[in-house]
Write a protein that holds these residues in place. Structure first.
Motif, PDB file in Angstrom:
ATOM      1  N   SER A   3       0.749  -1.125  -0.117  1.00 58.88           N
ATOM      2  CA  SER A   3      -0.393   0.033   0.126  1.00 58.88           C
ATOM      3  C   SER A   3       0.900   1.236   0.149  1.00 58.88           C
ATOM      4  O   SER A   3       1.839   1.165   0.148  1.00 58.88           O
ATOM      5  N   LEU A   5      -0.207   4.948   1.583  1.00 55.09           N
ATOM      6  CA  LEU A   5      -1.483   5.451   1.874  1.00 55.09           C
ATOM      7  C   LEU A   5      -1.261   7.163   1.523  1.00 55.09           C
ATOM      8  O   LEU A   5      -0.349   8.003   1.702  1.00 55.09           O
ATOM      9  N   PHE A 254     -10.383  -1.784  -2.854  1.00 54.32           N
ATOM     10  CA  PHE A 254      -9.264  -1.416  -2.838  1.00 54.32           C
ATOM     11  C   PHE A 254      -8.579  -2.661  -2.453  1.00 54.32           C
ATOM     12  O   PHE A 254      -7.691  -2.279  -3.052  1.00 54.32           O
ATOM     13  N   ARG A 258      -4.896  -2.132  -5.165  1.00 59.57           N
ATOM     14  CA  ARG A 258      -3.804  -3.298  -4.474  1.00 59.57           C
ATOM     15  C   ARG A 258      -3.112  -3.856  -5.035  1.00 59.57           C
ATOM     16  O   ARG A 258      -2.360  -4.243  -6.079  1.00 59.57           O
ATOM     17  N   TRP A 266      -5.924   8.240  -1.820  1.00 60.02           N
ATOM     18  CA  TRP A 266      -8.181   7.744  -1.430  1.00 60.02           C
ATOM     19  C   TRP A 266      -8.565   9.461  -0.943  1.00 60.02           C
ATOM     20  O   TRP A 266      -8.248   9.641   0.432  1.00 60.02           O
ATOM     21  N   LYS A 289      -7.707   2.933   6.275  1.00 55.68           N
ATOM     22  CA  LYS A 289      -6.881   2.937   7.232  1.00 55.68           C
ATOM     23  C   LYS A 289      -7.053   1.155   7.571  1.00 55.68           C
ATOM     24  O   LYS A 289      -6.094   0.543   7.393  1.00 55.68           O
ATOM     25  N   ASP A 292      -6.716  -1.069   4.677  1.00 59.39           N
ATOM     26  CA  ASP A 292      -5.916  -1.330   4.243  1.00 59.39           C
ATOM     27  C   ASP A 292      -4.876  -2.433   5.210  1.00 59.39           C
ATOM     28  O   ASP A 292      -4.235  -2.944   4.615  1.00 59.39           O
TER      29      ASP A 292
END
Length: 327
Positions: A3, A5, A254, A258, A266, A289, A292
Protein backbone atom coordinates in the motif's frame (compact mmCIF):
# COMPACT_ATOMS: atom_id res chain seq x y z
CA UNK A 1 1.39 -5.28 -3.87
CA UNK A 2 2.18 -2.93 -1.01
CA UNK A 3 0.00 0.00 0.00
CA UNK A 4 0.97 3.63 -0.38
CA UNK A 5 -1.57 5.63 1.56
CA UNK A 6 -2.26 9.25 0.75
CA UNK A 7 -5.58 10.85 1.65
CA UNK A 8 -7.40 13.75 0.06
CA UNK A 9 -10.83 15.37 -0.07
CA UNK A 10 -12.90 17.60 -2.26
CA UNK A 11 -12.88 21.02 -0.66
CA UNK A 12 -16.70 20.99 -0.86
CA UNK A 13 -16.60 18.44 1.96
CA UNK A 14 -15.92 21.45 4.21
CA UNK A 15 -18.57 23.73 2.73
CA UNK A 16 -22.11 24.19 4.01
CA UNK A 17 -25.04 22.95 1.98
CA UNK A 18 -28.56 23.80 0.88
CA UNK A 19 -31.32 21.61 -0.50
CA UNK A 20 -34.85 22.24 -1.73
CA UNK A 21 -36.17 22.13 1.84
CA UNK A 22 -33.51 23.88 3.91
CA UNK A 23 -33.06 26.65 1.38
CA UNK A 24 -31.44 28.75 4.08
CA UNK A 25 -28.69 26.17 4.34
CA UNK A 26 -27.43 23.77 6.98
CA UNK A 27 -25.02 26.30 8.38
CA UNK A 28 -23.45 29.66 7.65
CA UNK A 29 -21.65 30.07 4.34
CA UNK A 30 -17.90 29.51 4.40
CA UNK A 31 -15.18 31.05 2.34
CA UNK A 32 -12.61 28.91 0.53
CA UNK A 33 -10.00 29.97 3.08
CA UNK A 34 -12.25 28.78 5.92
CA UNK A 35 -12.78 25.47 4.11
CA UNK A 36 -9.01 25.01 3.74
CA UNK A 37 -8.53 25.70 7.46
CA UNK A 38 -11.10 23.00 8.29
CA UNK A 39 -9.42 20.56 5.90
CA UNK A 40 -6.19 21.23 7.75
CA UNK A 41 -7.79 19.93 10.96
CA UNK A 42 -8.36 16.44 9.50
CA UNK A 43 -5.89 13.77 10.55
CA UNK A 44 -3.65 12.53 7.71
CA UNK A 45 -5.32 14.65 5.01
CA UNK A 46 -2.68 15.97 2.63
CA UNK A 47 -4.39 17.07 -0.60
CA UNK A 48 -7.59 18.77 -1.69
CA UNK A 49 -9.55 19.17 -4.90
CA UNK A 50 -10.69 22.79 -5.36
CA UNK A 51 -13.57 24.17 -7.41
CA UNK A 52 -12.99 26.92 -9.94
CA UNK A 53 -14.00 29.74 -9.82
CA UNK A 54 -13.02 29.66 -6.16
CA UNK A 55 -16.11 29.15 -3.95
CA UNK A 56 -17.28 31.37 -1.14
CA UNK A 57 -16.45 34.80 -2.48
CA UNK A 58 -13.47 36.64 -3.89
CA UNK A 59 -10.08 35.28 -2.91
CA UNK A 60 -6.70 35.63 -4.58
CA UNK A 61 -4.42 32.82 -5.70
CA UNK A 62 -1.79 34.15 -3.29
CA UNK A 63 -4.25 33.83 -0.39
CA UNK A 64 -5.13 30.29 -1.43
CA UNK A 65 -1.47 29.32 -1.62
CA UNK A 66 -0.82 30.82 1.81
CA UNK A 67 -3.78 28.97 3.35
CA UNK A 68 -2.65 25.68 1.81
CA UNK A 69 0.89 26.16 3.09
CA UNK A 70 -0.36 27.05 6.58
CA UNK A 71 -2.35 23.80 6.68
CA UNK A 72 0.31 21.58 5.08
CA UNK A 73 -1.96 20.82 2.13
CA UNK A 74 -1.42 20.61 -1.61
CA UNK A 75 -3.87 20.50 -4.53
CA UNK A 76 -4.55 17.36 -6.51
CA UNK A 77 -7.15 18.72 -8.92
CA UNK A 78 -9.10 21.75 -10.05
CA UNK A 79 -12.78 21.22 -10.84
CA UNK A 80 -14.23 23.87 -13.17
CA UNK A 81 -17.88 24.55 -12.43
CA UNK A 82 -19.32 23.62 -15.82
CA UNK A 83 -22.60 22.55 -14.21
CA UNK A 84 -24.01 25.86 -12.91
CA UNK A 85 -27.06 27.80 -14.11
CA UNK A 86 -25.44 29.24 -17.24
CA UNK A 87 -24.77 25.63 -18.34
CA UNK A 88 -28.22 24.33 -17.42
CA UNK A 89 -28.69 23.00 -20.98
CA UNK A 90 -25.22 21.53 -21.00
CA UNK A 91 -21.56 22.53 -21.20
CA UNK A 92 -20.07 20.40 -23.99
CA UNK A 93 -23.57 19.53 -25.24
CA UNK A 94 -25.23 22.94 -25.00
CA UNK A 95 -27.26 23.76 -28.15
CA UNK A 96 -25.75 27.26 -28.16
CA UNK A 97 -22.18 27.33 -29.58
CA UNK A 98 -21.46 30.48 -27.56
CA UNK A 99 -22.22 28.67 -24.29
CA UNK A 100 -20.08 25.72 -25.37
CA UNK A 101 -17.26 28.23 -25.92
CA UNK A 102 -17.84 29.65 -22.41
CA UNK A 103 -17.42 26.15 -20.99
CA UNK A 104 -14.23 25.63 -22.97
CA UNK A 105 -12.84 28.97 -21.80
CA UNK A 106 -13.65 28.15 -18.17
CA UNK A 107 -11.92 24.78 -18.45
CA UNK A 108 -8.85 26.42 -19.95
CA UNK A 109 -8.79 28.89 -17.05
CA UNK A 110 -8.98 25.93 -14.67
CA UNK A 111 -6.08 24.36 -16.57
CA UNK A 112 -4.01 27.47 -15.90
CA UNK A 113 -4.91 27.16 -12.22
CA UNK A 114 -3.70 23.54 -12.24
CA UNK A 115 -0.33 24.82 -13.44
CA UNK A 116 -0.32 27.70 -10.96
CA UNK A 117 -1.07 25.48 -7.95
CA UNK A 118 0.99 22.49 -9.07
CA UNK A 119 -2.02 20.16 -9.20
CA UNK A 120 -2.18 16.82 -11.02
CA UNK A 121 -5.25 17.21 -13.21
CA UNK A 122 -8.32 19.10 -14.35
CA UNK A 123 -11.39 17.22 -13.14
CA UNK A 124 -14.37 17.40 -15.46
CA UNK A 125 -17.83 16.65 -14.16
CA UNK A 126 -20.18 17.70 -16.98
CA UNK A 127 -23.27 17.21 -14.84
CA UNK A 128 -25.63 19.16 -17.10
CA UNK A 129 -24.58 17.31 -20.28
CA UNK A 130 -27.35 14.93 -21.24
CA UNK A 131 -31.11 14.94 -21.57
CA UNK A 132 -34.32 14.54 -19.56
CA UNK A 133 -37.17 13.52 -21.90
CA UNK A 134 -37.76 11.14 -24.78
CA UNK A 135 -37.28 12.86 -28.17
CA UNK A 136 -35.60 15.84 -26.47
CA UNK A 137 -32.25 15.41 -28.24
CA UNK A 138 -30.62 13.95 -31.31
CA UNK A 139 -28.58 11.25 -29.59
CA UNK A 140 -25.99 11.05 -32.36
CA UNK A 141 -25.39 14.81 -32.20
CA UNK A 142 -25.32 14.87 -28.39
CA UNK A 143 -22.71 12.12 -28.20
CA UNK A 144 -20.62 13.81 -30.87
CA UNK A 145 -20.68 17.08 -28.90
CA UNK A 146 -19.76 15.27 -25.67
CA UNK A 147 -16.63 13.83 -27.25
CA UNK A 148 -15.75 16.94 -29.28
CA UNK A 149 -15.74 19.21 -26.22
CA UNK A 150 -13.51 16.85 -24.28
CA UNK A 151 -11.19 16.42 -27.25
CA UNK A 152 -10.80 20.19 -27.70
CA UNK A 153 -9.70 20.98 -24.16
CA UNK A 154 -7.38 17.98 -23.95
CA UNK A 155 -5.68 18.90 -27.21
CA UNK A 156 -5.34 22.53 -26.13
CA UNK A 157 -3.57 21.43 -22.92
CA UNK A 158 -1.43 18.42 -23.88
CA UNK A 159 0.83 18.97 -20.87
CA UNK A 160 -2.01 18.31 -18.41
CA UNK A 161 -4.13 15.36 -17.41
CA UNK A 162 -7.92 15.53 -17.62
CA UNK A 163 -10.15 13.19 -15.64
CA UNK A 164 -13.82 12.59 -16.43
CA UNK A 165 -16.08 11.79 -13.49
CA UNK A 166 -19.10 9.86 -14.69
CA UNK A 167 -22.46 9.60 -12.95
CA UNK A 168 -25.77 7.95 -13.94
CA UNK A 169 -28.03 10.96 -13.33
CA UNK A 170 -28.51 14.19 -11.39
CA UNK A 171 -28.85 16.94 -12.27
CA UNK A 172 -29.85 15.56 -15.73
CA UNK A 173 -32.13 12.53 -15.82
CA UNK A 174 -29.66 10.95 -18.25
CA UNK A 175 -26.05 12.10 -18.25
CA UNK A 176 -23.84 11.75 -21.32
CA UNK A 177 -21.02 10.18 -19.29
CA UNK A 178 -23.20 7.92 -17.15
CA UNK A 179 -21.13 4.76 -16.62
CA UNK A 180 -17.64 3.36 -16.74
CA UNK A 181 -18.30 1.53 -20.00
CA UNK A 182 -19.78 4.53 -21.79
CA UNK A 183 -16.98 6.79 -20.58
CA UNK A 184 -14.30 4.33 -21.66
CA UNK A 185 -16.02 3.99 -25.03
CA UNK A 186 -15.65 7.75 -25.54
CA UNK A 187 -12.03 7.81 -24.39
CA UNK A 188 -11.09 4.95 -26.67
CA UNK A 189 -12.73 6.77 -29.58
CA UNK A 190 -10.98 10.07 -28.73
CA UNK A 191 -7.68 8.21 -28.25
CA UNK A 192 -5.68 10.89 -26.43
CA UNK A 193 -3.19 9.86 -23.74
CA UNK A 194 -3.96 12.72 -21.34
CA UNK A 195 -7.64 11.88 -20.69
CA UNK A 196 -8.68 9.35 -18.07
CA UNK A 197 -11.46 8.43 -15.68
CA UNK A 198 -12.04 9.50 -12.11
CA UNK A 199 -14.01 6.63 -10.58
CA UNK A 200 -16.39 7.77 -7.86
CA UNK A 201 -17.19 4.72 -5.70
CA UNK A 202 -20.68 6.00 -4.94
CA UNK A 203 -21.49 6.77 -8.57
CA UNK A 204 -20.57 3.20 -9.48
CA UNK A 205 -22.85 1.86 -6.72
CA UNK A 206 -25.65 4.22 -7.73
CA UNK A 207 -25.34 3.09 -11.35
CA UNK A 208 -25.69 -0.57 -10.46
CA UNK A 209 -22.02 -1.29 -11.10
CA UNK A 210 -19.55 -3.23 -9.01
CA UNK A 211 -16.97 -0.56 -8.11
CA UNK A 212 -14.24 -3.24 -8.05
CA UNK A 213 -15.17 -4.43 -11.53
CA UNK A 214 -15.32 -0.84 -12.82
CA UNK A 215 -11.88 -0.14 -11.35
CA UNK A 216 -10.41 -3.24 -12.99
CA UNK A 217 -11.93 -2.29 -16.33
CA UNK A 218 -10.46 1.22 -16.18
CA UNK A 219 -7.07 -0.16 -15.14
CA UNK A 220 -7.11 -2.71 -17.97
CA UNK A 221 -7.61 0.14 -20.44
CA UNK A 222 -4.97 2.31 -18.78
CA UNK A 223 -7.49 5.02 -17.93
CA UNK A 224 -7.87 5.04 -14.13
CA UNK A 225 -6.35 8.43 -13.33
CA UNK A 226 -8.13 9.07 -10.02
CA UNK A 227 -10.86 7.97 -7.63
CA UNK A 228 -13.26 9.22 -4.97
CA UNK A 229 -14.77 7.26 -2.11
CA UNK A 230 -18.01 7.73 -0.19
CA UNK A 231 -21.09 5.57 0.31
CA UNK A 232 -24.81 5.53 -0.44
CA UNK A 233 -27.96 3.41 -0.32
CA UNK A 234 -27.69 2.72 -4.11
CA UNK A 235 -30.91 4.60 -4.91
CA UNK A 236 -29.27 8.04 -4.87
CA UNK A 237 -25.89 9.76 -4.74
CA UNK A 238 -26.05 10.22 -0.97
CA UNK A 239 -22.29 10.91 -0.52
CA UNK A 240 -22.25 9.35 2.96
CA UNK A 241 -19.20 8.46 5.05
CA UNK A 242 -17.07 5.89 3.23
CA UNK A 243 -17.62 2.36 4.52
CA UNK A 244 -20.78 3.20 6.46
CA UNK A 245 -23.07 1.06 4.27
CA UNK A 246 -20.98 -1.08 1.89
CA UNK A 247 -17.76 -2.00 3.73
CA UNK A 248 -17.18 -5.32 1.94
CA UNK A 249 -17.56 -3.76 -1.50
CA UNK A 250 -15.27 -0.92 -0.46
CA UNK A 251 -12.68 -3.48 0.62
CA UNK A 252 -12.98 -5.32 -2.71
CA UNK A 253 -12.51 -2.00 -4.51
CA UNK A 254 -9.23 -1.33 -2.70
CA UNK A 255 -8.22 -4.97 -3.12
CA UNK A 256 -8.41 -4.47 -6.88
CA UNK A 257 -6.38 -1.27 -6.67
CA UNK A 258 -3.65 -2.92 -4.59
CA UNK A 259 -3.64 -6.08 -6.70
CA UNK A 260 -2.89 -3.93 -9.75
CA UNK A 261 -0.30 -1.77 -7.94
CA UNK A 262 -2.44 1.31 -8.56
CA UNK A 263 -1.02 4.08 -6.41
CA UNK A 264 -3.07 7.24 -6.11
CA UNK A 265 -4.82 9.43 -3.58
CA UNK A 266 -7.61 7.88 -1.54
CA UNK A 267 -9.91 10.84 -2.01
CA UNK A 268 -13.09 11.62 -0.07
CA UNK A 269 -16.14 12.95 -1.91
CA UNK A 270 -18.59 13.20 0.98
CA UNK A 271 -21.36 15.69 1.75
CA UNK A 272 -21.82 15.90 5.52
CA UNK A 273 -25.02 17.96 5.49
CA UNK A 274 -25.79 17.55 9.19
CA UNK A 275 -22.54 16.05 10.48
CA UNK A 276 -19.39 17.75 11.69
CA UNK A 277 -17.28 17.86 8.54
CA UNK A 278 -13.94 17.26 10.26
CA UNK A 279 -15.32 14.34 12.27
CA UNK A 280 -16.89 12.82 9.13
CA UNK A 281 -13.58 13.01 7.28
CA UNK A 282 -11.69 11.49 10.22
CA UNK A 283 -14.24 8.68 10.46
CA UNK A 284 -13.81 7.82 6.79
CA UNK A 285 -10.02 7.97 6.84
CA UNK A 286 -9.88 5.82 9.97
CA UNK A 287 -11.93 3.13 8.26
CA UNK A 288 -9.91 3.35 5.06
CA UNK A 289 -6.80 2.69 7.15
CA UNK A 290 -8.56 -0.31 8.66
CA UNK A 291 -9.28 -1.63 5.17
CA UNK A 292 -5.64 -1.17 4.24
CA UNK A 293 -4.49 -3.14 7.28
CA UNK A 294 -7.14 -5.81 6.53
CA UNK A 295 -5.60 -6.21 3.08
CA UNK A 296 -2.25 -6.78 4.82
CA UNK A 297 -3.83 -9.52 6.95
CA UNK A 298 -5.86 -11.15 4.21
CA UNK A 299 -4.97 -14.61 2.90
CA UNK A 300 -4.13 -13.58 -0.66
CA UNK A 301 -3.14 -17.07 -1.78
CA UNK A 302 -6.30 -18.54 -0.32
CA UNK A 303 -8.40 -15.89 -2.01
CA UNK A 304 -6.68 -16.51 -5.33
CA UNK A 305 -7.48 -20.21 -5.08
CA UNK A 306 -11.10 -19.53 -4.10
CA UNK A 307 -11.48 -17.17 -7.05
CA UNK A 308 -10.06 -19.79 -9.41
CA UNK A 309 -12.90 -22.05 -8.31
CA UNK A 310 -15.39 -19.16 -8.12
CA UNK A 311 -16.06 -20.33 -4.58
CA UNK A 312 -18.17 -17.52 -3.15
CA UNK A 313 -18.35 -18.96 0.37
CA UNK A 314 -14.60 -19.40 0.74
CA UNK A 315 -13.87 -16.00 -0.79
CA UNK A 316 -16.28 -14.04 1.38
CA UNK A 317 -15.07 -15.86 4.51
CA UNK A 318 -11.50 -14.81 3.74
CA UNK A 319 -12.58 -11.19 3.24
CA UNK A 320 -14.73 -11.17 6.39
CA UNK A 321 -12.00 -12.67 8.54
CA UNK A 322 -9.54 -10.00 7.39
CA UNK A 323 -11.94 -7.07 7.74
CA UNK A 324 -14.04 -8.06 10.74
CA UNK A 325 -12.13 -10.95 12.37
CA UNK A 326 -15.07 -13.21 11.52
CA UNK A 327 -15.29 -16.58 9.80
Amino acid sequence: MSSNLKFGAGIWHFATYVDRYATDGYGPKRSLLEMIDLAGQVDDLSVVDINYPFPGGNVSVAEVKAALTKNNLSVIGITPEIYTRQFSKGAFTNPDPAVRKLAEDLINEAADMVRELGAEYVKLWPGQDGWDYPFQVDHHELWHLSMAGLTNVAKQNPDLKFVVEYKPREPRNHMSYDSMTRTLLALEKINLPNIGVLLDFGHALYGGESPADSAQLAIDYGRLFGMDVNDNLRSWDDDMIAGSVHPIELMEFFYVLRKNNWHGVWQLDQFPFREDCVAAANSAISFLKHIDSALDRMDWDGLKEAQKQQDAVAAINIAREALFGLL
